[in-house]
Design a protein around this motif. Structure first.
Motif, short mmCIF file in Angstrom:
data_model
loop_
_atom_site.label_atom_id
_atom_site.label_comp_id
_atom_site.label_asym_id
_atom_site.label_seq_id
_atom_site.Cartn_x
_atom_site.Cartn_y
_atom_site.Cartn_z
N LEU A 243 -20.03 8.38 -5.46
CA LEU A 243 -20.19 6.93 -5.54
C LEU A 243 -21.42 6.64 -6.37
N ASN A 244 -21.23 5.87 -7.43
CA ASN A 244 -22.35 5.42 -8.26
C ASN A 244 -22.69 3.99 -7.86
N ILE A 245 -23.93 3.76 -7.47
CA ILE A 245 -24.37 2.43 -7.03
C ILE A 245 -25.30 1.86 -8.08
N THR A 246 -24.96 0.69 -8.59
CA THR A 246 -25.76 0.01 -9.60
C THR A 246 -26.14 -1.37 -9.10
N HIS A 247 -27.43 -1.70 -9.20
CA HIS A 247 -27.91 -3.01 -8.77
C HIS A 247 -28.13 -3.89 -10.00
N GLU A 248 -27.41 -5.00 -10.02
CA GLU A 248 -27.65 -6.02 -11.03
C GLU A 248 -28.29 -7.23 -10.36
N GLU A 249 -28.61 -8.23 -11.14
CA GLU A 249 -29.37 -9.36 -10.61
C GLU A 249 -28.65 -10.03 -9.44
N ARG A 250 -27.34 -10.25 -9.57
CA ARG A 250 -26.60 -10.96 -8.54
C ARG A 250 -25.48 -10.15 -7.93
N VAL A 251 -25.27 -8.96 -8.45
CA VAL A 251 -24.11 -8.18 -8.02
C VAL A 251 -24.54 -6.74 -7.74
N MET A 252 -23.91 -6.15 -6.73
CA MET A 252 -24.02 -4.71 -6.49
C MET A 252 -22.69 -4.08 -6.89
N LEU A 253 -22.75 -3.09 -7.77
CA LEU A 253 -21.55 -2.40 -8.23
C LEU A 253 -21.46 -1.06 -7.52
N LEU A 254 -20.39 -0.87 -6.75
CA LEU A 254 -20.15 0.38 -6.04
C LEU A 254 -18.92 1.03 -6.66
N THR A 264 -11.23 4.74 1.82
CA THR A 264 -11.74 3.46 2.31
C THR A 264 -13.25 3.42 2.15
N LEU A 265 -13.72 2.34 1.54
CA LEU A 265 -15.15 2.11 1.37
C LEU A 265 -15.55 0.98 2.31
N THR A 266 -16.52 1.24 3.20
CA THR A 266 -16.90 0.26 4.20
C THR A 266 -18.42 0.06 4.19
N ILE A 267 -18.82 -1.20 4.23
CA ILE A 267 -20.24 -1.54 4.36
C ILE A 267 -20.48 -2.03 5.77
N TYR A 268 -21.46 -1.40 6.45
CA TYR A 268 -21.79 -1.76 7.82
C TYR A 268 -23.13 -2.48 7.87
N HIS A 269 -23.18 -3.50 8.71
CA HIS A 269 -24.43 -4.23 8.95
C HIS A 269 -24.60 -4.40 10.45
N GLN A 270 -25.72 -3.88 10.96
CA GLN A 270 -26.02 -3.96 12.39
C GLN A 270 -24.88 -3.38 13.23
N GLY A 271 -24.31 -2.28 12.71
CA GLY A 271 -23.26 -1.58 13.43
C GLY A 271 -21.87 -2.16 13.28
N LYS A 272 -21.73 -3.25 12.54
CA LYS A 272 -20.42 -3.89 12.38
C LYS A 272 -19.97 -3.81 10.93
N SER A 273 -18.67 -3.66 10.74
CA SER A 273 -18.10 -3.63 9.39
C SER A 273 -18.06 -5.05 8.83
N ILE A 274 -18.71 -5.25 7.67
CA ILE A 274 -18.70 -6.57 7.05
C ILE A 274 -17.95 -6.60 5.72
N VAL A 275 -17.78 -5.42 5.11
CA VAL A 275 -16.98 -5.30 3.89
C VAL A 275 -16.16 -4.02 4.00
N GLU A 276 -14.85 -4.14 3.78
CA GLU A 276 -13.99 -2.96 3.80
C GLU A 276 -12.98 -3.06 2.68
N ARG A 277 -12.94 -2.04 1.83
CA ARG A 277 -12.04 -2.05 0.68
C ARG A 277 -11.21 -0.76 0.65
N VAL A 287 -19.82 -6.53 -5.19
CA VAL A 287 -20.27 -7.25 -4.00
C VAL A 287 -21.36 -8.23 -4.43
N GLN A 288 -21.10 -9.51 -4.22
CA GLN A 288 -22.09 -10.53 -4.56
C GLN A 288 -23.26 -10.47 -3.58
N ARG A 289 -24.47 -10.48 -4.11
CA ARG A 289 -25.64 -10.40 -3.25
C ARG A 289 -25.71 -11.57 -2.28
N ASP A 290 -25.38 -12.75 -2.76
CA ASP A 290 -25.51 -13.94 -1.92
C ASP A 290 -24.48 -13.96 -0.80
#
Length: 735
Positions: A243-254, A264-277, A287-290
């Motif tokens: 996985l290559n992770i790139t940070h741009e000003e408003r976007v995170m590219l995974l 399956t790619l999953t982002i967890y926050h505080q133990g909960k899945s908030i993004v799953e692709r 993934v939009q930063r905002d």
């Protein structure tokens, strides 16, 4: 009585008592929100003797970074290779505590760790630490012999693999003699150079390569004083996953790379899945930063079979760094306007020195330090995420309301039960009676809740088992961790820094010669309520004729109590003040706040006793019931030489630190006194109630040069904030 100290957690111990702590019970009912952590912020990580280490700690929820209310006390230690330098206990006020430590001239040059943790955190093997370097220029120091002074280079990727036939982002970390170094290098194969790469002063750099299967790649480094250096890159893996992770000003590219289809790619926050692709192609996940809160997340990739292949931190935090263009002048009032979200922060303004290790952003977990989000992301590949499951049982209760003392009662006669025995803690360092009581469980274990005056010193303490007819011993547990298993990096002092260190040493000597800390001369107030708030009778022995025995004193002029003797056994009797109520049990008898056997105190010399207080009503001390109380005070207030033959232990307890008395917020002095401060401002507890631009004011000193302002903390929503402002102070032109 025998006294033993040990640190083993008592598993399964009094776990049922947790239900009495309503906040803890609520936390257990929430998903995983039963852990807390301590965030440490320092005014600096590099010190000379004669300078002052200032620290702030924040107790926050492990999951949401909001203030944790599980613990009321935090334990802080400074530890070097030779052992513990200091141990302190602080009361947490709204989750925050802070203190300072003047570095004495007898401390050795070396690496140190400031440790911070709560009693509750020990159940999860959680300890926060921050590394510190201390230099003593007044003692000879020889750089340690490094077994490997050659250049060392490590390689890392998000997944730990270099995948064949796809583009990989590879991070490298260069060091020499244990110190990071900046290098210029080339990635080569059998045909020549395929990529050029360099590292920053922290030793980190990165490059992208698309290797073939089984292709041999090397990193070629030259110019490090030892000729050419070749380092083999890990072998490319066919059908690997990355996985290559790139940070741009408003976007995170995974961007998944390799055999990622149907994963399956999953982002967890505080133990909960908030993004799953679901991953069907190698197209990057945007993934939009905002769309996400400001925090550190965990990104996890599972293959088509559901097996976890890797996990990595993902940063969407508030980090910023800027240079203030307008320079300030020495010995003048300065203001820096800074936008801050509503939250709580620590602010440090300090002169920058070339001899210091580069201090960067510290975001939520200080394992990750770098300039900006991309470097923060890159360096994290060398810090693995450790997901520790919640233990099924805990052995240490949190200090939710009061300080806790835990121990085990043992009977000298194995046939004697240790269950339902009372253990009384007496703190004799104050004028008022201060006691706490606990009752043992079936294994003799107990937990005492107690309060002390916040003096930051050792308080005399006594443990007594009032069942004086039997003999017992007590083992008590130490709330400080006994062994931290720290790995101390060797401190290497570069000869090019000698002039810098000499300058700092001179500045420190000047400041210490002229600067007098602002101390509070008012004694610390005893705000601990007395265990027995009032007595109905008081007798000063010097107000009356003294006799040879206590029995005679009670017979001659103490009317509310007496002494009876039967078959050679003497005991006190108290006369009830409540009409129609008859006492049925013996009274409790105390000497300087410590329970004593009646028959033994009656043989004690009355010439050593100053006074006696009497309470002629039934008294309840926890679950212990007594028909009245007699409280004797000795002339010295230290038991007057009374000797216990059983069931008593004397020791000391560390009381919490008082608030620091030294001010670093301003400099008020006569014009002739030089202002040589390099620490211009330290605000350990800076609250912003509403998101806004705040003016941060400070007084510059007479030392010109480059300074940095560090702002570290959390918003009210638990979002970490890390800000660095760099500015220049020029000499004041008096012409």
């Amino acid at each position: 009585m025998e006294m033993k100290l040990y640190t083993q957690n008592s598993q399964n111990f009094l776990i049922a008592l947790i239900i009495f702590f309503s906040a803890i019970q609520t936390s257990f009912s929430q998903t995983g929100n039963v852990r807390e952590k301590v965030f440490i912020n320092l005014n600096t990580h590099d010190l000379l003797v004669g300078e002052t280490l200032q620290y702030a700690t924040s107790s926050i929820s492990y999951t949401n970074n909001k203030i944790s209310h599980l613990s009321k006390y935090v334990y802080v230690e400074l530890i070097g290779e030779s052992g513990v330098i200091f141990q302190r206990k602080h009361q947490l006020i709204e989750g925050k505590a802070y203190g300072e430590f003047f570095i004495p001239s007898d401390i050795e040059t070396g690496s140190y760790f400031l440790m911070a943790y709560t009693r509750w955190m020990q159940n999860f093997n959680d300890v926060s630490k921050s590394e510190i370097s201390i230099i003593n220029p007044y003692k000879d120091y020889i750089n340690p012999q490094i077994t490997n002074e050659k250049l060392n280079v490590e390689f890392g990727t998000t997944s730990g693999q270099i995948v064949a036939n796809v583009t990989n982002k590879v991070i490298l970390k260069a060091s020499k003699g244990g110190k990071p170094v900046a290098i210029e290098a080339r990635v080569i194969n059998q045909d020549g150079t395929i990529e050029e790469v360099s590292t920053n002063n922290q030793g980190f750099g990165w490059f992208e390569i698309s290797p073939n299967e089984n292709e041999s790649l090397q990193l070629l480094v030259e110019g490090q004083g030892d000729g050419f250096n070749f380092f083999d890159l890990p072998k490319p893996v066919l059908n690997g996953i990355g996985l290559n992770i790139t940070h741009e000003e408003r976007v995170m590219l995974l961007q998944p790379v390799g055999a990622v289809q149907n994963g399956t790619l999953t982002i967890y926050h505080q133990g909960k899945s908030i993004v799953e692709r679901k991953i069907e192609t190698r197209s990057p996940v945007r993934v939009q930063r905002d769309d996400l809160p400001k925090d550190v997340f965990t990104v996890v990739f599972k293959d088509a079979s559901g097996r976890e292949q890797f996990r990595s931190p993902l940063f969407n935090v508030e980090v910023s760094e800027r240079r203030i263009n307008n320079a300030f002048t020495t010995q003048s009032l300065a203001t820096i306007d800074q936008y801050l979200p509503a939250g709580n922060y620590s602010i440090s303004i300090r002169k920058a020195f070339s001899s210091e290790k580069p201090r960067q952003h510290a975001v939520a977990d200080q394992n990750y330090v770098a300039n900006g989000l991309q470097e923060l992301q890159n360096t994290s590949v060398f810090s693995a995420i450790e997901e520790q499951p919640l233990p099924e049982k805990v052995g240490l209760l949190p200090e939710y309301r009061y300080q806790l003392l835990e121990g085990t009662l043992k009977a000298e006669d194995p046939a004697i039960s240790v269950q339902n025995k009372h253990v009384i803690l007496s703190l004799t360092g104050e004028n008022d009676m201060n006691m706490a009581i606990a009752r043992t469980d079936e294994k003799g274990r107990f937990v005492l809740e107690y309060e002390t005056v916040h003096r930051g010193s050792m308080t005399p303490a006594h443990l007594t088992i009032p069942d004086f007819e039997q003999s017992y011993t007590v083992e008590i547990e130490e709330n400080f961790i006994n062994n931290h298993s720290l790995d101390f990096e060797p401190l290497i002092i570069d000869s090019t820094y000698y002039s810098d260190i000499k300058e700092r040493s001179i500045i420190s000597q000047i400041e210490n010669a002229y600067f007098t800390p602002i101390t509070d001369t008012i004694p610390v107030k005893n705000n601990v309520p007395p265990t027995i708030p009032y007595f109905n009778a008081h007798y000063e022995f010097d107000d009356y004729t003294r006799f040879k025995t206590l029995k005679e004193h009670f017979a001659e002029y103490i009317q509310v109590a007496g002494v009876r003797e039967r078959k050679g056994e003497k005991r006190f009797v108290l006369y009830s003040l409540d009409e129609g109520f008859t006492f049925e049990t013996d009274p409790m008898v105390f000497l300087d706040g410590v329970p004593v056997p009646m028959n033994e105190i009656l043989e004690f010399s009355p010439y050593r006793i100053k006074s006696v207080d009497i309470f002629n009503r039934r008294y309840f001390l926890g679950s212990l019931v007594a028909d009245g109380v007699l409280s004797f005070q000795t002339l010295e207030g230290n038991l007057g030489g009374f000797q216990f033959d059983r069931n008593h232990m004397v020791f000391e307890l560390l009381s919490p630190q008082p608030a620091p008395k030294t001010s670093y917020n301003s400099f008020d002095s006569e014009d002739r006194v030089p202002d040589s401060r390099i620490q211009l401002l330290w605000l350990p507890d800076y609250k912003v109630n509403k998101s806004k631009t705040v003016p941060i004011q400070f007084q510059t000193s007479g030392i010109a040069g480059e300074y940095r302002m560090y702002i570290e903390g959390f918003t009210t929503n638990g979002e970490p904030v890390s800000i660095i402002n760099t500015f220049t102070v020029n000499e004041l032109d008096n012409e």
